[in-house]
Design an enzyme around this catalytic site. Structure first.
Site, short mmCIF file in Angstrom:
data_model
loop_
_atom_site.label_atom_id
_atom_site.label_comp_id
_atom_site.label_asym_id
_atom_site.label_seq_id
_atom_site.Cartn_x
_atom_site.Cartn_y
_atom_site.Cartn_z
N THR A 72 -1.40 -12.63 1.22
CA THR A 72 -2.26 -12.38 2.39
C THR A 72 -2.81 -13.69 2.95
OG1 THR A 72 -2.84 -10.19 1.56
CG2 THR A 72 -4.37 -11.19 3.14
N ASN A 141 8.60 -4.24 2.23
CA ASN A 141 7.95 -3.70 1.04
C ASN A 141 8.04 -2.18 0.92
OD1 ASN A 141 6.21 -4.40 3.35
ND2 ASN A 141 4.65 -3.25 2.27
N GLN A 169 8.18 -9.84 -1.22
CA GLN A 169 8.95 -8.86 -2.00
C GLN A 169 10.28 -9.41 -2.49
OE1 GLN A 169 8.08 -5.87 -3.10
NE2 GLN A 169 6.11 -5.72 -2.05
N SER A 189 3.82 -14.23 -3.44
CA SER A 189 2.64 -13.90 -4.23
C SER A 189 3.00 -13.84 -5.73
CB SER A 189 2.17 -12.52 -3.77
OG SER A 189 1.03 -12.14 -4.46
N ALA A 190 2.07 -14.28 -6.57
CA ALA A 190 2.34 -14.32 -8.01
C ALA A 190 2.53 -12.94 -8.63
CB ALA A 190 1.20 -15.06 -8.73
N HIS A 191 1.71 -11.97 -8.17
CA HIS A 191 1.73 -10.68 -8.89
C HIS A 191 2.96 -9.84 -8.58
CE1 HIS A 191 0.09 -7.73 -5.81
NE2 HIS A 191 -0.25 -8.87 -5.22
N THR A 227 -12.22 -24.75 -5.07
CA THR A 227 -11.85 -25.16 -6.42
C THR A 227 -10.58 -24.41 -6.85
OG1 THR A 227 -14.16 -25.54 -6.92
CG2 THR A 227 -12.69 -25.33 -8.81
N CYS A 316 -1.20 -0.79 0.23
CA CYS A 316 -2.32 -1.28 1.04
C CYS A 316 -2.76 -0.21 2.03
CB CYS A 316 -1.91 -2.55 1.79
SG CYS A 316 -1.13 -3.74 0.74
N1 PMP Z 1 3.48 -9.27 2.12
C1 PMP Z 1 4.15 -8.25 1.56
C2 PMP Z 1 5.52 -7.94 2.05
C3 PMP Z 1 3.58 -7.52 0.51
O1 PMP Z 1 4.28 -6.52 -0.04
C4 PMP Z 1 2.28 -7.85 0.07
C5 PMP Z 1 1.62 -7.07 -1.06
N2 PMP Z 1 1.53 -5.70 -0.82
C6 PMP Z 1 1.61 -8.93 0.69
C7 PMP Z 1 2.25 -9.61 1.69
C8 PMP Z 1 0.24 -9.34 0.26
O2 PMP Z 1 0.28 -10.08 -0.91
P1 PMP Z 1 -1.04 -10.27 -1.81
O3 PMP Z 1 -1.26 -8.96 -2.50
O4 PMP Z 1 -0.71 -11.37 -2.75
O5 PMP Z 1 -2.15 -10.64 -0.89
#
Ligand code: PMP
Length: 378
Positions: A72, A141, A169, A189-191, A227, A316
């Site tokens: 994001t 996604n 993704q 994104s890491a997760h 930081t 989301c």
């Molecule tokens: N872009 C896409 C295509 C995603 O699937 C997501 C997560 N749902 C994001 C951006 C946002 O990433 P983050 O959760 O790291 O903010």
């Protein structure tokens, strides 16, 4: 009984090596990475190691990597760079691109997509002539659709238009090479690669425009104040290293077989089902299905009660009763959009998991169809 987790596109389980790297960092003598002392240098060293690993994963130079709090923030930063400018994007982007572009663009063009969520290259070609930035995601996604970014880049480069892609993704699942793609900016994104929540990456090609989203300290070569999130960055680095060393893309390709089996069985065994994800050019783990006269949220809740976790559209948008903007943009009617669920498989998904889904899903759908006021097959 073990739960069947089919919501990997929302967030993946943390890899054991990531957890270990973060635990080790917690035990190490680490200070503020900006400080000129032993503890500060220790922290700085770990951050720079992670940067090298992340850069290697996407074939970037390490100075082209900016650590952020996630996809994001990375997407918002790109839109901030093009504040007041003409931005072209697609109607199936994640809200962190679409909403961020809406908030900042001087002029915004949101391109339509086809049934699978792909933008027409002819539209890109037409718009690239007068755009400052074209931003189209590498993979969607909700549907799993992979966009032909290389082709879009070819169109844009004729007019020196900058290109951003949200690869959140895609990274770790399919080969993502910034040089081969030719993009100027790329987020992830890491997760979504087995790392921790709260860390992410913005790739900024050397020499392209940049503007801070956040001002304050001089972290990240003055490009992102605050930081440094040392534990998040260490975890992200460990995940990137794992994806590189373990050839994660090849491992994910194996998941495609399980997904195709699940799709085949759902279409054969569940009445009035249809598939919204493309057969070709789709991420390995994502399967989006609709079931006539059965509401997505109800299917999700019934499956949850059976120990099976899926999602409706994008996580989301959960709790939002509007139909998915992606499904609507991909020209489905509201009823089909409302009746869709996303099953996103992971590296630990097994044949038994698929059996568990197939043991209950047909019954759940029949029950919901029986309760519905909509006539199935009409
Ligand atoms: N872009 C896409 C295509 C995603 O699937 C997501 C997560 N749902 C994001 C951006 C946002 O990433 P983050 O959760 O790291 O903010």
């Amino acid at each position: 009984m073990r739960r069947v987790y089919l919501d990997n596109a929302a967030t993946e389980k943390m890899l054991p090596c990531v957890k270990q790297a973060m635990l080790d960092a917690m035990d190490a003598e680490l200070g503020n990475a900006a400080a000129l002392h032993y503890e500060g240098w220790n922290a700085k060293k770990l951050i720079e190691e992670a940067r090298v690993r992340v850069a290697r994963l996407i074939n970037a130079e390490s100075e082209e990597i900016i650590f952020t709090s996630g996809g994001t923030e990375a997407n918002n930063t790109v839109m901030e760079i093009f504040r007041g400018k003409r931005i072209v994007t697609s109607s199936v982007e994640h809200p962190s691109v679409l909403e961020a572009a809406r908030a900042r663009a001087g002029e915004l063009v949101v391109l339509p997509v086809d049934r699978w969520g792909r933008v027409d290259t002819v539209d890109i070609e037409k718009e690239a002539k007068i755009a400052d930035l074209v931003s189209v995601m590498l993979a969607n996604n909700e549907l799993g659709t992979i966009e032909p970014i290389k082709e879009y880049v070819k169109c844009c480069k004729k007019y020196n238009t900058y290109v951003h892609t949200d690869a959140t993704q895609a990274v770790g699942k399919i080969k993502v090479d910034v040089k081969e793609l030719g993009v100027d900016y790329l987020s992830f994104s890491a997760h979504k690669i087995g790392g921790p929540i709260g860390a992410g990456v913005l790739y900024v090609k050397n020499g392209v425009p940049y503007r801070n989203l956040m001002y304050g300290g001089k972290q990240e070569e003055g490009r992102r104040a605050g930081t440094s999130n040392i534990l998040g960055i260490v975890g992200l680095g460990a995940a990137a290293r794992w994806c590189w060393e373990e050839w994660s893309c090849r491992k994910w390709a194996e998941v495609t077989k399980l997904k195709n089996e699940l799709k085949r069985r759902i279409l054969a065994e569940v009445p009035y089902s249809s598939c919204n994800s493309p057969d070709e050019g789709c991420l390995p783990g994502i399967l989006n299905m609709s079931f006539q006269a059965a509401e997505g949220e109800s299917i999700q809740l019934y499956l949850d009660a059976e120990g099976i976790c899926v999602s409706t559209g994008s996580a989301c948008a959960a709790g939002d009763i509007k139909p998915s903007h992606v499904m609507m943009a991909a020209r489905h009617d509201a009823e089909v959009a409302h009746s869709s669920i996303r099953l996103s498989l992971g590296l630990d998904t097994t044949k038994e998991d698929i059996e568990r889904v197939m043991a209950v899903l047909p019954g759940i759908i029949r029950k919901l169809q029986g309760m519905s006021t909509i006539k199935v097959g009409a």
